[in-house]
Design a protein around this motif. Structure first.
Motif, PDB file in Angstrom:
ATOM      1  N   UNK A  18       0.816  -1.214   0.000  1.00 39.26           N
ATOM      2  CA  UNK A  18       0.000   0.000   0.000  1.00 39.26           C
ATOM      3  C   UNK A  18       0.851   1.265   0.000  1.00 39.26           C
ATOM      4  N   UNK A  19       2.127   1.151   0.363  1.00 38.12           N
ATOM      5  CA  UNK A  19       2.981   2.340   0.404  1.00 38.12           C
ATOM      6  C   UNK A  19       3.839   2.481  -0.848  1.00 38.12           C
ATOM      7  N   UNK A  20       4.599   1.433  -1.218  1.00 42.47           N
ATOM      8  CA  UNK A  20       5.551   1.589  -2.321  1.00 42.47           C
ATOM      9  C   UNK A  20       5.034   1.009  -3.631  1.00 42.47           C
ATOM     10  N   UNK A  21       3.958   0.230  -3.573  1.00 44.42           N
ATOM     11  CA  UNK A  21       3.369  -0.294  -4.798  1.00 44.42           C
ATOM     12  C   UNK A  21       4.039  -1.543  -5.341  1.00 44.42           C
ATOM     13  N   UNK A  88       1.941   5.829   6.541  1.00 41.27           N
ATOM     14  CA  UNK A  88       1.244   4.764   7.270  1.00 41.27           C
ATOM     15  C   UNK A  88       0.106   5.316   8.118  1.00 41.27           C
ATOM     16  N   UNK A  89       0.377   6.435   8.807  1.00 46.05           N
ATOM     17  CA  UNK A  89      -0.638   7.032   9.674  1.00 46.05           C
ATOM     18  C   UNK A  89      -1.823   7.535   8.838  1.00 46.05           C
ATOM     19  N   UNK A  94      -7.126   7.793   7.429  1.00 49.04           N
ATOM     20  CA  UNK A  94      -8.012   8.281   6.378  1.00 49.04           C
ATOM     21  C   UNK A  94      -8.268   7.251   5.293  1.00 49.04           C
ATOM     22  N   UNK A  95      -7.420   6.223   5.231  1.00 47.95           N
ATOM     23  CA  UNK A  95      -7.624   5.164   4.239  1.00 47.95           C
ATOM     24  C   UNK A  95      -8.437   4.021   4.808  1.00 47.95           C
ATOM     25  N   UNK A 134     -17.692   7.662  13.610  1.00 50.32           N
ATOM     26  CA  UNK A 134     -18.766   7.115  12.780  1.00 50.32           C
ATOM     27  C   UNK A 134     -18.343   7.100  11.313  1.00 50.32           C
ATOM     28  N   UNK A 135     -17.719   8.216  10.879  1.00 54.89           N
ATOM     29  CA  UNK A 135     -17.310   8.336   9.482  1.00 54.89           C
ATOM     30  C   UNK A 135     -16.192   7.345   9.146  1.00 54.89           C
TER      31      UNK A 135
END
Ligand SMILES: [Zn+2]
Ligand SMILES: [Zn+2]
Length: 237
Positions: A18-21, A88-89, A94-95, A134-135
């Motif tokens: 998810x970070x470097x692909x 990562x954070x 948010x992900x 909730x979101x």
């Protein structure tokens, strides 16, 4: 339900970090992030100020803490807010990648083991605003605290309650402190050493407000552990 082709693709195509692909290797990957990205996250840190965790000095309290000591006893973080740690954070918060909580808690536990702190009587998460919870579908600091407790660091106690959301982006420290004042309240009383847990320490306004409330809730000492810490404005890293 996913289409059969989609299911097959998930099984046979290599998943990517998810970070470097890069394709995810079987060994060393955790929560969809490859081993080398995890290695980049927590390099060896210089010894900093034990009071604020700022990477200055050589284990002595820094000038800022000596002139204007924070209400907590000690603070530390896995690293500075930047690079892979920041990615990562952001992915975690948010992900909506709540599976990152476990490996992030491992980093917190490892950092905690390096510190001369007494073992906490309570691991207390900085509570998120219910609307945000909730979101997002989860309370990020609470999830970190829960995993940290599962790793044997202590007992998680949700001692704090958030009365209103914190909209802190782009505000000065003084404005943030004014906003943070009265934002938190006692949810549950506690005793002894409280370990306050959050994802990022920015200006410290939230942590200050939480520390005052924890003292009011019965804590005799408060230490602050965060995944990352924003470097102090004006400091040359
Ligand atoms: Zn990677
Ligand atoms: Zn300091």
């Amino acid at each position: 339900m996913a289409a059969p082709l989609e299911v097959l693709a998930r099984v046979f195509l290599p998943a990517r970090c998810a970070l470097c692909g890069q394709p995810l290797p079987v060994a060393g990957s955790h929560a969809g992030v490859c081993g080398s990205c995890w290695d980049d996250v927590a390099p060896a840190r210089p010894v900093g100020c034990p009071r604020c965790g700022e990477e200055v000095g050589d284990g002595e309290e820094c000038l800022v803490c000596r002139h204007d000591p924070p209400p907590w006893q000690a603070a530390a973080s896995v690293g500075e807010y930047g690079g892979a740690l920041r990615d990562l954070i952001l992915l975690f918060k948010h992900g909506r990648r709540d599976e990152l909580a476990a490996p992030l808690a491992h980093l917190l536990r490892r950092r905690l083991d390096q510190l001369p702190w007494p073992s906490p009587d309570a691991i207390v998460p900085v509570p998120a605003w219910w609307g945000r919870r909730l979101r997002r579908g989860f309370d990020h600091a609470d999830l970190l605290a829960r995993h940290l407790a599962a790793l044997g660091a202590g007992r998680r106690i949700r001692a704090l309650r958030r009365r209103r959301p914190g909209t802190q982006a782009g505000r000065t420290r003084r404005e943030r402190e004014a906003l943070a004042h009265g934002t938190f309240a006692v949810r549950r009383r506690l005793t002894g050493h409280a370990l306050l847990v959050d994802d990022v320490l920015t200006t410290g306004a939230t942590a200050r407000a939480c520390t005052h409330v924890l003292h009011a809730a019965g804590a005799t000492a408060v230490s602050l552990l965060t995944v990352a810490r924003a470097p102090r404005p004006g400091r040359i890293p």
